[in-house]
Design a protein around this motif. Sequence first.
Motif, PDB file in Angstrom:
ATOM      1  N   PRO A  50       0.750  -1.118  -0.032  1.00 21.90           N
ATOM      2  CA  PRO A  50      -0.149  -0.109   0.040  1.00 21.90           C
ATOM      3  C   PRO A  50       0.957   1.382  -0.130  1.00 21.90           C
ATOM      4  CG  PRO A  50      -0.942  -1.605   1.555  1.00 21.90           C
ATOM      5  CD  PRO A  50       0.356  -2.077   1.058  1.00 21.90           C
ATOM      6  N   LYS A  52       2.460   1.723  -3.468  1.00 20.30           N
ATOM      7  CA  LYS A  52       1.243   2.301  -4.404  1.00 20.30           C
ATOM      8  C   LYS A  52       1.214   3.533  -4.334  1.00 20.30           C
ATOM      9  CE  LYS A  52      -2.995   0.785  -5.974  1.00 20.30           C
ATOM     10  NZ  LYS A  52      -4.484  -0.004  -5.909  1.00 20.30           N
ATOM     11  N   CYS A  53       0.827   4.010  -3.049  1.00 22.49           N
ATOM     12  CA  CYS A  53       0.656   5.405  -2.780  1.00 22.49           C
ATOM     13  C   CYS A  53       1.631   6.573  -3.034  1.00 22.49           C
ATOM     14  CB  CYS A  53       0.488   5.688  -1.140  1.00 22.49           C
ATOM     15  SG  CYS A  53       0.352   7.176  -0.708  1.00 22.49           S
ATOM     16  N   LYS A 113       3.898  11.140  -5.621  1.00 20.50           N
ATOM     17  CA  LYS A 113       2.956  11.566  -4.629  1.00 20.50           C
ATOM     18  C   LYS A 113       3.185  11.517  -3.234  1.00 20.50           C
ATOM     19  CE  LYS A 113       0.046   8.711  -6.462  1.00 20.50           C
ATOM     20  NZ  LYS A 113      -1.105   7.874  -6.701  1.00 20.50           N
ATOM     21  N   CYS A 170       2.464  10.782   0.767  1.00 25.57           N
ATOM     22  CA  CYS A 170       1.517   9.926   1.301  1.00 25.57           C
ATOM     23  C   CYS A 170       1.289  10.989   2.757  1.00 25.57           C
ATOM     24  CB  CYS A 170       2.008   8.808   1.791  1.00 25.57           C
ATOM     25  SG  CYS A 170       2.229   7.641   0.409  1.00 25.57           S
TER      26      CYS A 170
END
Length: 84
Positions: A36, A39-40, A77, A79
């Motif tokens: 996760p 992916k973030c 990006k 998180c």
Amino acid sequence: MITRINARTGREEIWLQPEGLPGIWVHRGFCERCHPFNKCMGLAELTDAEWESMENLINETIDILSLEKSPNLSKLKKCSVKTL
């Protein structure tokens, strides 16, 4: 490289045995806990060439300030990770 299919999970595993330590079976790729996060951050979408470039950058980086100024990392990006 020695591989096997884990009967319980159905995932491929590889045998890792660092010098002087007992060996262990580990899953290929990201672990369930890391997936996760990767992916973030957009790391899960990197190609093999981009991943190798990122690893080289990390190896060349001495401190966190030069890493944050990297044009490669500025595309990722952010998180919701809290810093102190």
